[in-house]
Write a protein that holds these residues in place. Structure first.
Motif, mmCIF file in Angstrom:
data_model
loop_
_atom_site.group_PDB
_atom_site.id
_atom_site.type_symbol
_atom_site.label_atom_id
_atom_site.label_comp_id
_atom_site.label_asym_id
_atom_site.label_seq_id
_atom_site.Cartn_x
_atom_site.Cartn_y
_atom_site.Cartn_z
ATOM 1 N N GLN A 180 40.715 38.619 43.889
ATOM 2 C CA GLN A 180 40.636 38.660 42.413
ATOM 3 C C GLN A 180 39.240 39.097 41.973
ATOM 4 O O GLN A 180 39.085 39.922 41.076
ATOM 5 N N ALA A 216 38.740 42.733 42.273
ATOM 6 C CA ALA A 216 39.461 43.474 41.231
ATOM 7 C C ALA A 216 38.757 43.342 39.883
ATOM 8 O O ALA A 216 38.736 44.295 39.095
ATOM 9 N N VAL A 217 38.165 42.185 39.613
ATOM 10 C CA VAL A 217 37.411 42.017 38.364
ATOM 11 C C VAL A 217 36.219 42.988 38.364
ATOM 12 O O VAL A 217 35.972 43.682 37.373
ATOM 13 N N MET A 273 43.065 49.299 32.955
ATOM 14 C CA MET A 273 44.251 48.441 32.848
ATOM 15 C C MET A 273 44.877 48.169 34.210
ATOM 16 O O MET A 273 45.355 47.066 34.468
ATOM 17 N N LEU A 274 44.864 49.177 35.076
ATOM 18 C CA LEU A 274 45.437 48.977 36.415
ATOM 19 C C LEU A 274 44.645 47.903 37.173
ATOM 20 O O LEU A 274 45.225 46.935 37.681
ATOM 21 N N GLY A 278 42.648 45.696 35.940
ATOM 22 C CA GLY A 278 42.717 44.426 35.221
ATOM 23 C C GLY A 278 44.003 43.666 35.516
ATOM 24 O O GLY A 278 43.983 42.457 35.761
ATOM 25 N N SER A 279 45.119 44.384 35.505
ATOM 26 C CA SER A 279 46.389 43.714 35.800
ATOM 27 C C SER A 279 46.443 43.233 37.249
ATOM 28 O O SER A 279 47.015 42.185 37.541
ATOM 29 N N ILE A 280 45.838 44.004 38.153
ATOM 30 C CA ILE A 280 45.808 43.575 39.558
ATOM 31 C C ILE A 280 44.960 42.307 39.693
ATOM 32 O O ILE A 280 45.345 41.364 40.392
ATOM 33 N N ALA A 281 43.834 42.267 38.989
ATOM 34 C CA ALA A 281 42.996 41.055 39.013
ATOM 35 C C ALA A 281 43.776 39.856 38.478
ATOM 36 O O ALA A 281 43.773 38.774 39.083
ATOM 37 N N ALA A 282 44.453 40.043 37.351
ATOM 38 C CA ALA A 282 45.214 38.944 36.752
ATOM 39 C C ALA A 282 46.357 38.505 37.668
ATOM 40 O O ALA A 282 46.626 37.311 37.822
ATOM 41 N N CYS A 283 46.991 39.466 38.301
ATOM 42 C CA CYS A 283 48.097 39.148 39.216
ATOM 43 C C CYS A 283 47.600 38.300 40.383
ATOM 44 O O CYS A 283 48.233 37.302 40.754
ATOM 45 N N ALA A 299 45.123 36.321 40.378
ATOM 46 C CA ALA A 299 44.851 34.970 39.859
ATOM 47 C C ALA A 299 46.153 34.172 39.731
ATOM 48 O O ALA A 299 46.187 32.975 40.045
ATOM 49 N N THR A 300 47.211 34.822 39.288
ATOM 50 C CA THR A 300 48.497 34.103 39.161
ATOM 51 C C THR A 300 49.042 33.727 40.540
ATOM 52 O O THR A 300 49.688 32.695 40.684
ATOM 53 N N HIS A 301 48.744 34.545 41.542
ATOM 54 C CA HIS A 301 49.177 34.198 42.901
ATOM 55 C C HIS A 301 48.466 32.930 43.375
ATOM 56 O O HIS A 301 49.084 32.049 43.970
ATOM 57 N N GLU A 319 47.411 30.632 41.587
ATOM 58 C CA GLU A 319 48.046 29.532 40.850
ATOM 59 C C GLU A 319 49.407 29.182 41.460
ATOM 60 O O GLU A 319 49.741 28.006 41.637
#
Lengths: 149, 141
Positions: free
Chosen positions: A116, A119-120, A132-133, A135-140, A142-144, A146
């Motif tokens: 993460q 990616a940030v 955006m690509l 950013g979404s990978i970084a957020a994804c 983080a959700t993993h 979690e």
């Protein structure tokens, strides 16, 4: 039959031609292709997908929970490879995912958190059309982390 | 960027409205406290956005539109579904700010995108919705 002097002369011609050839290339050195700034993202996506696969093989009971996460990484790898122009799966991951047969959901979680951060940083440094690509990978990722809690 | 900031503000306003409705239908202590924490977070972001838009003097902060819920919320299940829905919407709004910002402003937008994506994942887990994650949080569709 060539005399020694002629041999020398021809040798010198060949030599100078070779040198001239080298000179042409020397003056325009082939630049080693600089790795794409998103290459680490691709390497990590492939390494993470492989790590999930290893855990699933070792603990099949986790397959239902982990397979969708591995699929997310494969989707990232495919899109990143398309963007970078590399063949997905051809690049040897330069980033070591937790390996050595000790993969667990805990090591996966640590790897997600580290990935993460990559990616940030990539998102921060990226040109607008790539933000955006990354950013979404970084957020994804983080959700993993979690989802693995 | 003003357009994207206004969209983010609208999404945060929608989330605030939604969490007011969601809170009514949750009873478990941990679910109620999660909803309350989310409400506070969205409120703080809303206030920040109002300030930012104000500083840009682009336009007066738009009056919050009457927010229409995307579906009827009648119980815990629909409340949790709404929580996932609004977090996804907020994530989309912040993602749209990434290409129009740079440096710390972009990192800030990404942090909000990530928070909403993680919160949506938590709500999905509480609601027993799978998969818990999506490959591209904030991507519309």
């Amino acid at each position: 039959m060539l005399t020694n002097s002629r041999r020398t002369f021809i040798g010198a011609l060949v030599g100078s031609a070779t040198l001239a050839g080298c000179g042409v290339f020397d003056s325009e050195p082939e630049p080693p292709p600089a790795p794409d700034a998103f290459q680490p993202l691709l390497d990590e996506a492939l390494a993470l997908a492989a790590s999930y696969d290893r855990v699933i093989v070792a603990q099949p009971a986790l397959a239902a929970r982990l397979t969708p996460l591995a699929e997310d990484h494969r989707a990232h790898a495919a899109d990143l490879a398309r963007l970078i122009g590399a063949a997905a799966g051809s690049a040897a991951p330069s980033v070591s995912a937790p390996s050595g047969g000790a993969d667990t959901t805990a090591t996966l979680r640590k790897a997600e958190q580290a990935a993460q951060k990559t990616a940030v940083a990539a998102c921060k440094a990226a040109p607008a059309d790539r933000a955006m690509l990354a950013g979404s990978i970084a957020a994804c990722r983080a959700t993993h982390a979690e989802a693995l809690r | 960027m003003t357009e994207q900031l206004a969209a983010a503000l609208a999404a945060e306003e929608a989330a605030l409205y939604a969490y007011g409705v969601i809170g009514v239908h949750l009873t478990a202590a941990d679910e109620v406290s999660r909803a309350r924490a989310a409400d506070l977070e969205h409120r703080a972001r809303r206030d920040d956005l109002v300030d930012r838009i104000d500083r840009l003097r682009a336009s007066a902060a738009p009056a919050p539109a009457a927010y229409q819920l995307p579906f009827e919320v009648t119980d815990r299940d629909t409340a949790l579904k709404l929580a996932v829905h609004v977090e996804d919407g907020v994530a989309q709004a912040w993602r749209a700010l990434l290409p129009v910002t740079e440096g710390d402003e972009r990192v800030d937008a990404l942090s909000h995108l990530t928070d909403s994506a993680v919160r949506a994942t938590r709500w999905r887990r509480i609601a027993d919705v799978t998969p818990l994650t999506m490959a591209y949080p904030g991507r519309p569709g």
